[in-house]
Design a protein around this motif. Sequence first.
Motif, PDB file in Angstrom:
ATOM      1  N   CYS A  81      45.009  63.630  36.371  1.00  0.00           N
ATOM      2  CA  CYS A  81      44.276  62.416  36.022  1.00  0.00           C
ATOM      3  C   CYS A  81      43.496  61.893  37.222  1.00  0.00           C
ATOM      4  CB  CYS A  81      45.276  61.354  35.547  1.00  0.00           C
ATOM      5  SG  CYS A  81      44.519  59.800  35.009  1.00  0.00           S
ATOM      6  N   ASP A  82      42.280  61.385  36.974  1.00  0.00           N
ATOM      7  CA  ASP A  82      41.447  60.835  38.044  1.00  0.00           C
ATOM      8  C   ASP A  82      41.657  59.335  38.272  1.00  0.00           C
ATOM      9  OD1 ASP A  82      40.315  63.303  38.494  1.00  0.00           O
ATOM     10  OD2 ASP A  82      38.480  62.904  37.368  1.00  0.00           O
ATOM     11  N   VAL A  83      42.344  58.659  37.361  1.00  0.00           N
ATOM     12  CA  VAL A  83      42.463  57.202  37.454  1.00  0.00           C
ATOM     13  C   VAL A  83      43.165  56.730  38.730  1.00  0.00           C
ATOM     14  CG1 VAL A  83      43.365  55.121  36.323  1.00  0.00           C
ATOM     15  CG2 VAL A  83      42.322  56.928  34.946  1.00  0.00           C
ATOM     16  N   PRO A  84      44.208  57.435  39.235  1.00  0.00           N
ATOM     17  CA  PRO A  84      44.839  56.963  40.474  1.00  0.00           C
ATOM     18  C   PRO A  84      43.869  56.825  41.644  1.00  0.00           C
ATOM     19  CG  PRO A  84      46.268  58.554  39.401  1.00  0.00           C
ATOM     20  CD  PRO A  84      44.966  58.571  38.653  1.00  0.00           C
ATOM     21  N   LYS A  85      42.733  57.541  41.607  1.00  0.00           N
ATOM     22  CA  LYS A  85      41.739  57.427  42.667  1.00  0.00           C
ATOM     23  C   LYS A  85      41.108  56.042  42.706  1.00  0.00           C
ATOM     24  CE  LYS A  85      40.425  62.325  42.486  1.00  0.00           C
ATOM     25  NZ  LYS A  85      39.321  63.277  42.262  1.00  0.00           N
ATOM     26  N   VAL A  86      41.189  55.306  41.604  1.00  0.00           N
ATOM     27  CA  VAL A  86      40.598  53.967  41.535  1.00  0.00           C
ATOM     28  C   VAL A  86      41.432  52.970  42.332  1.00  0.00           C
ATOM     29  CG1 VAL A  86      39.823  52.127  39.971  1.00  0.00           C
ATOM     30  CG2 VAL A  86      39.629  54.522  39.280  1.00  0.00           C
ATOM     31  N   GLY A  87      42.742  53.210  42.408  1.00  0.00           N
ATOM     32  CA  GLY A  87      43.635  52.296  43.119  1.00  0.00           C
ATOM     33  C   GLY A  87      44.957  52.177  42.399  1.00  0.00           C
ATOM     34  N   LYS A  88      45.863  51.397  42.975  1.00  0.00           N
ATOM     35  CA  LYS A  88      47.179  51.236  42.375  1.00  0.00           C
ATOM     36  C   LYS A  88      47.097  50.410  41.089  1.00  0.00           C
ATOM     37  CE  LYS A  88      48.486  47.231  45.216  1.00  0.00           C
ATOM     38  NZ  LYS A  88      49.469  46.708  46.196  1.00  0.00           N
ATOM     39  N   GLY A  89      48.121  50.523  40.272  1.00  0.00           N
ATOM     40  CA  GLY A  89      48.115  49.866  38.978  1.00  0.00           C
ATOM     41  C   GLY A  89      48.452  48.388  39.062  1.00  0.00           C
ATOM     42  N   ILE A  90      47.425  47.553  38.996  1.00  0.00           N
ATOM     43  CA  ILE A  90      47.589  46.096  38.960  1.00  0.00           C
ATOM     44  C   ILE A  90      47.287  45.636  37.535  1.00  0.00           C
ATOM     45  CG2 ILE A  90      46.741  43.902  39.865  1.00  0.00           C
ATOM     46  CD1 ILE A  90      45.954  45.442  42.415  1.00  0.00           C
ATOM     47  N   ASN A  91      48.184  44.871  36.947  1.00  0.00           N
ATOM     48  CA  ASN A  91      48.065  44.548  35.532  1.00  0.00           C
ATOM     49  C   ASN A  91      46.818  43.725  35.202  1.00  0.00           C
ATOM     50  OD1 ASN A  91      50.368  45.901  34.760  1.00  0.00           O
ATOM     51  ND2 ASN A  91      51.688  44.086  34.862  1.00  0.00           N
ATOM     52  N   ALA A  92      46.130  44.135  34.138  1.00  0.00           N
ATOM     53  CA  ALA A  92      45.044  43.342  33.577  1.00  0.00           C
ATOM     54  C   ALA A  92      45.625  42.102  32.890  1.00  0.00           C
ATOM     55  CB  ALA A  92      44.249  44.181  32.574  1.00  0.00           C
ATOM     56  N   THR A  93      44.861  41.023  32.878  1.00  0.00           N
ATOM     57  CA  THR A  93      45.312  39.777  32.266  1.00  0.00           C
ATOM     58  C   THR A  93      45.064  39.803  30.756  1.00  0.00           C
ATOM     59  OG1 THR A  93      43.176  38.642  32.480  1.00  0.00           O
ATOM     60  CG2 THR A  93      44.675  38.570  34.390  1.00  0.00           C
ATOM     61  N   TYR A  94      45.607  38.820  30.078  1.00  0.00           N
ATOM     62  CA  TYR A  94      45.359  38.641  28.645  1.00  0.00           C
ATOM     63  C   TYR A  94      43.855  38.580  28.384  1.00  0.00           C
ATOM     64  CZ  TYR A  94      45.752  36.416  23.986  1.00  0.00           C
ATOM     65  OH  TYR A  94      45.661  36.099  22.650  1.00  0.00           O
ATOM     66  N   GLU A  95      43.152  37.759  29.170  1.00  0.00           N
ATOM     67  CA  GLU A  95      41.713  37.610  28.974  1.00  0.00           C
ATOM     68  C   GLU A  95      40.973  38.899  29.299  1.00  0.00           C
ATOM     69  OE1 GLU A  95      40.020  35.147  27.565  1.00  0.00           O
ATOM     70  OE2 GLU A  95      41.960  34.200  27.139  1.00  0.00           O
ATOM     71  N   ASP A  96      41.479  39.684  30.250  1.00  0.00           N
ATOM     72  CA  ASP A  96      40.889  40.990  30.547  1.00  0.00           C
ATOM     73  C   ASP A  96      40.945  41.911  29.331  1.00  0.00           C
ATOM     74  OD1 ASP A  96      40.276  40.454  33.219  1.00  0.00           O
ATOM     75  OD2 ASP A  96      42.174  41.260  33.966  1.00  0.00           O
ATOM     76  N   LEU A  97      42.112  41.951  28.676  1.00  0.00           N
ATOM     77  CA  LEU A  97      42.274  42.816  27.503  1.00  0.00           C
ATOM     78  C   LEU A  97      41.327  42.383  26.390  1.00  0.00           C
ATOM     79  CD1 LEU A  97      46.187  43.022  27.436  1.00  0.00           C
ATOM     80  CD2 LEU A  97      44.592  44.627  28.510  1.00  0.00           C
ATOM     81  N   LYS A  98      41.323  41.105  26.115  1.00  0.00           N
ATOM     82  CA  LYS A  98      40.437  40.557  25.077  1.00  0.00           C
ATOM     83  C   LYS A  98      38.974  40.799  25.419  1.00  0.00           C
ATOM     84  CE  LYS A  98      39.097  36.018  23.218  1.00  0.00           C
ATOM     85  NZ  LYS A  98      39.424  34.560  23.256  1.00  0.00           N
ATOM     86  N   GLY A  99      38.614  40.531  26.675  1.00  0.00           N
ATOM     87  CA  GLY A  99      37.218  40.631  27.082  1.00  0.00           C
ATOM     88  C   GLY A  99      36.665  42.035  26.993  1.00  0.00           C
ATOM     89  N   GLN A 100      37.475  43.043  27.296  1.00  0.00           N
ATOM     90  CA  GLN A 100      37.000  44.424  27.214  1.00  0.00           C
ATOM     91  C   GLN A 100      36.628  44.796  25.779  1.00  0.00           C
ATOM     92  OE1 GLN A 100      39.254  47.473  29.773  1.00  0.00           O
ATOM     93  NE2 GLN A 100      40.632  45.709  29.773  1.00  0.00           N
ATOM     94  N   ILE A 101      37.465  44.395  24.832  1.00  0.00           N
ATOM     95  CA  ILE A 101      37.171  44.712  23.431  1.00  0.00           C
ATOM     96  C   ILE A 101      35.905  44.008  22.978  1.00  0.00           C
ATOM     97  CG2 ILE A 101      38.026  44.660  21.059  1.00  0.00           C
ATOM     98  CD1 ILE A 101      40.866  44.669  22.212  1.00  0.00           C
ATOM     99  N   ILE A 102      35.788  42.731  23.327  1.00  0.00           N
ATOM    100  CA  ILE A 102      34.602  41.963  22.931  1.00  0.00           C
ATOM    101  C   ILE A 102      33.352  42.543  23.585  1.00  0.00           C
ATOM    102  CG2 ILE A 102      33.493  39.692  23.072  1.00  0.00           C
ATOM    103  CD1 ILE A 102      36.334  38.489  22.822  1.00  0.00           C
ATOM    104  N   ALA A 103      33.473  43.011  24.827  1.00  0.00           N
ATOM    105  CA  ALA A 103      32.326  43.643  25.487  1.00  0.00           C
ATOM    106  C   ALA A 103      31.878  44.877  24.713  1.00  0.00           C
ATOM    107  CB  ALA A 103      32.691  44.022  26.924  1.00  0.00           C
ATOM    108  N   GLY A 104      32.835  45.682  24.267  1.00  0.00           N
ATOM    109  CA  GLY A 104      32.494  46.856  23.476  1.00  0.00           C
ATOM    110  C   GLY A 104      31.849  46.499  22.156  1.00  0.00           C
TER     111      GLY A 104
END
Length: 332
Positions: A81-104
Amino acid sequence: MDILKNIKVPTGNILIVQGEKGQLECLSLGDYGKDVNLKADFLGLTREIEKVKHQKLLPLTEKWVITISTQYGCSMNCLFCDVPKVGKGINATYEDLKGQIIAGLSLHPEVTCTKRLNVHYARMGEPTWNKNVLTFTRNMRKELCPYIGRSLIHPVVSTMLPKNNKNLMEFLANWMEIKNYDFRGNAGLQFSINSTSDQERAYMFNNNSLTLDAISEIGKDLDFPRGRKITLNFAVAEYEINAEKLRDLFSPKKFLVKLTPMHKTKNALERGIKTKGDYTTYYPYQKIEEELKKVGFDVLVFIASEYEDLGRITCGNAILSGTLPDCPYEII
């Protein structure tokens, strides 16, 4: 949520968005349709697929797929997987989860309803570390109603089953409650397994995933699923897939098996981790499927087109890791 970059690929869009803690990555995708790239005898899809080529997608009013990140980066450090190259896993917030879907969804304001909106917690991060996934999913239909009306929404959690997550069983038990009761079976749970060898799994998951015995015990304790069974996912890459061993650990009454290609991420290619043969055809999966069916499993064979893989929309990819699509694309 601001869209910082919009990369249009043949099957949809890859979005880099501004979250509350930094940059996140999400996808808005169309679908070829199950008659094109899925073999599943138990669903009546019994034909042998010669080859999946890129072709016209279903209208988004028929099916729309939104894939979002549950973390900024990932700490699982899986070798394919290439995702670990982005950085360590810091949790997305509630608004982050909602906002990504709405952006799509905002990319197509003309679509106000769809027969099926799949929301996959499967871009960046290990979702079972993030309890916001549970809270948001319980509110998902209410939160998305202004954008997509009363469309059928089907959320899916894909997990690598981290052994150091002391709250893993609690998360999964809560997710099964959401699947069975909040969504009346219209939600999915997928375990990333990839091999029936604990030695191979320890290598590929960098010693960060539970053993198969431990996963089996969790599976036995989870509620019986309404709707589709719990999925055991195998990205086929010449790893051991012993059907009888799998049957002894996971009841075919409760679990089904999904076979997919090992996607061509930068890390996977550098380590020689790949599906043998032409992964856009049925044949790399045929023998494995037959052996799994013999011991009683329902089997889904998902065959990706080359543009799906090279377009960086498949699992294990992240534009934020420094890659770009290897197929025609446009930055909007």
